[in-house]
Design an enzyme around this catalytic site. Structure first.
Site, PDB file in Angstrom:
ATOM      1  N   PRO A   8       0.930  -1.351  -0.179  1.00  0.00           N
ATOM      2  CA  PRO A   8      -0.165   0.655   0.524  1.00  0.00           C
ATOM      3  C   PRO A   8       0.651   1.196  -0.157  1.00  0.00           C
ATOM      4  O   PRO A   8       0.063   2.079   0.112  1.00  0.00           O
ATOM      5  CB  PRO A   8      -1.003  -0.026   1.646  1.00  0.00           C
ATOM      6  N   ASP A  31       3.058   2.869 -11.841  1.00  0.00           N
ATOM      7  CA  ASP A  31       2.258   3.119 -11.944  1.00  0.00           C
ATOM      8  C   ASP A  31       2.367   4.754 -10.220  1.00  0.00           C
ATOM      9  O   ASP A  31       2.965   3.962  -9.699  1.00  0.00           O
ATOM     10  CB  ASP A  31       0.866   3.253 -12.544  1.00  0.00           C
ATOM     11  N   LYS A  53      -1.097   7.857 -14.891  1.00  0.00           N
ATOM     12  CA  LYS A  53      -1.127   9.521 -15.173  1.00  0.00           C
ATOM     13  C   LYS A  53      -0.621   9.831 -15.124  1.00  0.00           C
ATOM     14  O   LYS A  53       0.372  10.360 -14.549  1.00  0.00           O
ATOM     15  CB  LYS A  53      -2.731   9.218 -14.399  1.00  0.00           C
ATOM     16  N   GLY A  84       0.373  -1.244  -7.351  1.00  0.00           N
ATOM     17  CA  GLY A  84       0.086  -0.747  -5.690  1.00  0.00           C
ATOM     18  C   GLY A  84      -0.721  -1.828  -4.947  1.00  0.00           C
ATOM     19  O   GLY A  84      -1.649  -2.679  -6.015  1.00  0.00           O
ATOM     20  N   GLY A  85      -0.520  -2.281  -3.864  1.00  0.00           N
ATOM     21  CA  GLY A  85      -1.174  -2.750  -2.798  1.00  0.00           C
ATOM     22  C   GLY A  85      -1.126  -4.239  -3.386  1.00  0.00           C
ATOM     23  O   GLY A  85      -0.183  -5.170  -4.122  1.00  0.00           O
ATOM     24  N   THR A 114      -2.982  -6.144   0.513  1.00  0.00           N
ATOM     25  CA  THR A 114      -4.145  -4.567  -0.466  1.00  0.00           C
ATOM     26  C   THR A 114      -4.641  -3.449   0.937  1.00  0.00           C
ATOM     27  O   THR A 114      -4.366  -3.533   1.797  1.00  0.00           O
ATOM     28  CB  THR A 114      -4.901  -5.129  -0.277  1.00  0.00           C
ATOM     29  N   MET A 165     -11.798   3.263  -4.806  1.00  0.00           N
ATOM     30  CA  MET A 165     -12.040   4.226  -5.927  1.00  0.00           C
ATOM     31  C   MET A 165     -12.919   5.273  -4.813  1.00  0.00           C
ATOM     32  O   MET A 165     -13.438   5.023  -5.652  1.00  0.00           O
ATOM     33  CB  MET A 165     -12.191   3.464  -7.089  1.00  0.00           C
ATOM     34  N   GLY A 194      -3.239   6.059   2.907  1.00  0.00           N
ATOM     35  CA  GLY A 194      -2.930   4.729   3.778  1.00  0.00           C
ATOM     36  C   GLY A 194      -1.372   4.467   4.429  1.00  0.00           C
ATOM     37  O   GLY A 194      -0.998   4.061   3.297  1.00  0.00           O
TER      38      GLY A 194
HETATM   39  N1  SAH Z   1      -3.921  -3.052  -6.442  1.00  0.00           N
HETATM   40  C1  SAH Z   1      -4.466  -2.318  -4.879  1.00  0.00           C
HETATM   41  C2  SAH Z   1      -6.028  -1.309  -5.536  1.00  0.00           C
HETATM   42  C3  SAH Z   1      -5.845  -0.434  -7.147  1.00  0.00           C
HETATM   43  S1  SAH Z   1      -7.520   0.518  -6.877  1.00  0.00           S
HETATM   44  C4  SAH Z   1      -4.918  -2.506  -3.864  1.00  0.00           C
HETATM   45  O1  SAH Z   1      -4.689  -3.374  -3.583  1.00  0.00           O
HETATM   46  O2  SAH Z   1      -4.598  -1.796  -3.037  1.00  0.00           O
HETATM   47  C5  SAH Z   1      -6.786   1.755  -5.916  1.00  0.00           C
HETATM   48  C6  SAH Z   1      -7.498   2.439  -5.147  1.00  0.00           C
HETATM   49  O3  SAH Z   1      -7.155   1.886  -4.186  1.00  0.00           O
HETATM   50  C7  SAH Z   1      -7.381   3.759  -4.769  1.00  0.00           C
HETATM   51  O4  SAH Z   1      -7.904   4.858  -5.456  1.00  0.00           O
HETATM   52  C8  SAH Z   1      -7.718   3.598  -3.099  1.00  0.00           C
HETATM   53  O5  SAH Z   1      -8.577   3.849  -2.911  1.00  0.00           O
HETATM   54  C9  SAH Z   1      -7.100   2.389  -3.204  1.00  0.00           C
HETATM   55  N2  SAH Z   1      -5.120   2.666  -2.304  1.00  0.00           N
HETATM   56  C10 SAH Z   1      -4.419   2.388  -2.726  1.00  0.00           C
HETATM   57  N3  SAH Z   1      -3.756   3.164  -2.453  1.00  0.00           N
HETATM   58  C11 SAH Z   1      -3.674   3.456  -1.209  1.00  0.00           C
HETATM   59  C12 SAH Z   1      -3.429   3.914   0.300  1.00  0.00           C
HETATM   60  N4  SAH Z   1      -2.202   3.940   0.051  1.00  0.00           N
HETATM   61  N5  SAH Z   1      -4.302   4.360   1.045  1.00  0.00           N
HETATM   62  C13 SAH Z   1      -5.379   4.316   0.982  1.00  0.00           C
HETATM   63  N6  SAH Z   1      -6.393   4.027  -0.409  1.00  0.00           N
HETATM   64  C14 SAH Z   1      -4.922   3.128  -1.524  1.00  0.00           C
END
Ligand code: SAH
Length: 498
Positions: A8, A31, A53, A84-85, A114, A165, A194
């Site tokens: 995250p 990204d 983006k 991410g995540g 995640t 999102m 977060g």
């Molecule tokens: N694959 C990612 C999610 C991608 S969708 C995962 O598993 O975390 C992108 C969304 O993830 C963002 O719009 C937000 O809602 C959330 N997100 C990703 N990183 C975040 C973070 N550090 N803190 C809060 N929300 C986060």
């Protein structure tokens, strides 16, 4: 080809497998949700491709990203697609895996932590809790992304709802849930950024959370937690308030050298923007014959790494330095030597070439080697030659200008602080800024820096370069190393209204 979850944001939450693959990758596609420190482990020569983006504009089309992944994999390169995540949680990882499969490229998936679970945890919200919630649903509020949502089923869902999102549609999501029968008094929380230094939590009820988030100007990335467990944050929140929380600091030095600075600043709560305007490129060459020198001077940790690489290639090790005195320009260089079994004989009090000259005043020198970057000031060799020593200068690496993605450049220009740790970062930042936007001039300062951005310099030589570029220095470190820079910045931040 690896589809890797980077977690995250907090680099500590990356998996061991992710780190291992980042360190081995020849190509990394990433990204914007990738935390700045996540790429620290990448090899300096790795190709890092930003596919997110640009400046809030259109994303690189998904097909283009997939085509590039496939092309690089077919070239036989080790390719990491960092997400991410977790790559399979709203990360389009499944689509990319299908594209790879269709292209006959084999792949491995590395799950990540995640954000939907990690951000609530960092806000003190357990998504399940005995007697309170025995189920959790991960939901995307961005309906067009996935199939349409069954709001009635979500309203009835017997447990915690975590929306990804959801920032832009938050008020709408809440209203639709209430209309579908979810209790408007149910606790809710929004967690912004977060696990990152800038993490913020806003709490309320399903009824009030939209307005609360708007009041606090919550921006993506953020998650929305709806359920009784959200109330536990008042008791369980555990992140301490840190002195640089809410401040952004841009770092211009090479990515490979930025990690300790980034980590210290993040540890103090700053949001770090890595804007590496230079990249270090090692120069090929034979190992020098160190036996013929009575003084060996090293002027950076990078130089130490490069020298030992050359020694290793020639089958030598630290013993090659046995006969000479070893001088290090500063603490970082001395540490790099110590890691390789060499205790520097001379480390000046101030980490500039002039001080090293002073520190060497009493040291007898007849033949000296100065191992350093190809472009550097000649203060040290000149001074030693003036004393009658024979001096060889060995260029071990050069710094080359690294272009910055437009989004990174824009974020760096608007940061609360921008740090410069050498004259070459100053020159390269201006070059990167000029090539980033042609000759756009909107009355902002050289390099396109905003009027509010405070300029932090590591020491007088760097400050001089900033002055010459027409930039005023707001903060100059009195100790010319990472710790000194951080201390000076912190002192300034404490004195500035935040
Ligand atoms: N694959 C990612 C999610 C991608 S969708 C995962 O598993 O975390 C992108 C969304 O993830 C963002 O719009 C937000 O809602 C959330 N997100 C990703 N990183 C975040 C973070 N550090 N803190 C809060 N929300 C986060």
């Amino acid at each position: 080809m690896y589809l890797v979850g980077a977690g995250p944001g907090d680099p500590g939450l990356m998996t061991a497998r992710a780190l291992e693959l980042i360190a081995a990758a020849e190509v990394i596609l990433y990204d914007r949700l990738i935390g700045p420190a996540v790429l620290d482990a990448a090899r300096p020569e790795a190709e890092l491709v930003f596919v997110g983006k640009e400046g809030g504009g259109a994303a690189v089309p998904q097909e283009e990203t997939e085509a590039l992944m496939i092309r690089r994999a077919r070239e036989g390169k080790t390719v990491v697609r960092l997400k991410g995540g977790d790559p399979f949680v709203f990360g389009r990882g499944g689509e990319e895996a299908l594209a790879l499969r269709a292209a006959g490229v084999s792949y491995e998936v590395v799950p990540g932590v995640t954000s939907g679970l990690a951000a609530p945890a960092y806000a003190g919200i357990p998504v399940t809790h005995r007697g309170v919630s025995s189920a959790v649903a991960l939901v995307t509020a961005h309906a067009s992304e996935e199939t349409d949502l069954d709001w009635a089923a979500l309203a009835e869902f017997p447990g915690t709802l975590v929306f990804y999102m959801a920032v832009r549609q938050l008020a709408e999501v809440a209203a639709v849930l209430i209309a579908a029968g979810r209790d408007p008094k149910q606790p809710a929380a929004v967690v912004e950024a977060g696990t990152l230094a800038a993490q913020r939590t806003v709490r309320g009820t399903l009824q009030t959370i939209g307005a609360r988030a708007a009041e606090e100007a919550i921006r993506p990335p953020a998650l929305v937690v709806v359920g009784e467990v959200a109330a536990l944050a008042s008791e369980l929140a555990w992140l301490p308030k840190r002195p640089l929380a809410g401040r952004t600091v841009a770092i211009t030095r090479a990515r490979a050298q930025a990690s300790s600075l980034a980590r210290e600043l993040e540890g103090l709560g700053a949001t770090v923007v890595q804007a590496p305007v230079i990249r270090v490129r090692r120069l090929d060459g034979p190992a020098p014959d160190l036996g013929s020198y009575d003084l060996i001077c090293l002027t950076s940790a990078n130089g130490v790494g490069a020298l030992f690489e050359r020694l290793a290639a020639a089958g030598q090790d630290a013993r090659a330095l046995a006969g000479a005195r070893v001088a290090a320009i500063g603490a970082g260089t001395a540490r790099a030597l110590a890691e390789r079994g060499i205790r520097a004989d001379v480390v000046p009090e101030r980490f500039v070439a002039e001080s090293l000259v002073e520190a060497l005043a009493e040291v007898p020198v007849s033949r000296a080697l100065i191992a350093r970057a190809s472009e550097a000031r000649d203060v040290l060799p000149d001074a030693l030659r003036a004393r009658g020593a024979q001096v060889d200068v060995l260029a071990l690496y050069e710094t080359v200008v690294e272009p910055l993605p437009a989004e990174v450049l824009a974020t760096a220009r608007a940061a609360d602080y921008i740090t410069f740790t050498s004259s070459s970062t100053v020159r390269s930042f201006l070059a990167a800024a000029a090539s980033g936007d042609g000759d756009v001039s909107d009355g902002s300062r050289p390099g396109g820096l905003s009027q509010q951005t405070r300029i932090v310099s590591i020491g007088p030589v760097t400050s001089q370069s900033l002055h010459e570029a027409g930039l005023e220095v707001d903060v100059e470190a009195s100790r010319h190393d990472v710790a000194g820079l951080v201390q000076a910045l912190l002192g300034d931040a404490m004195a500035q209204p935040g």
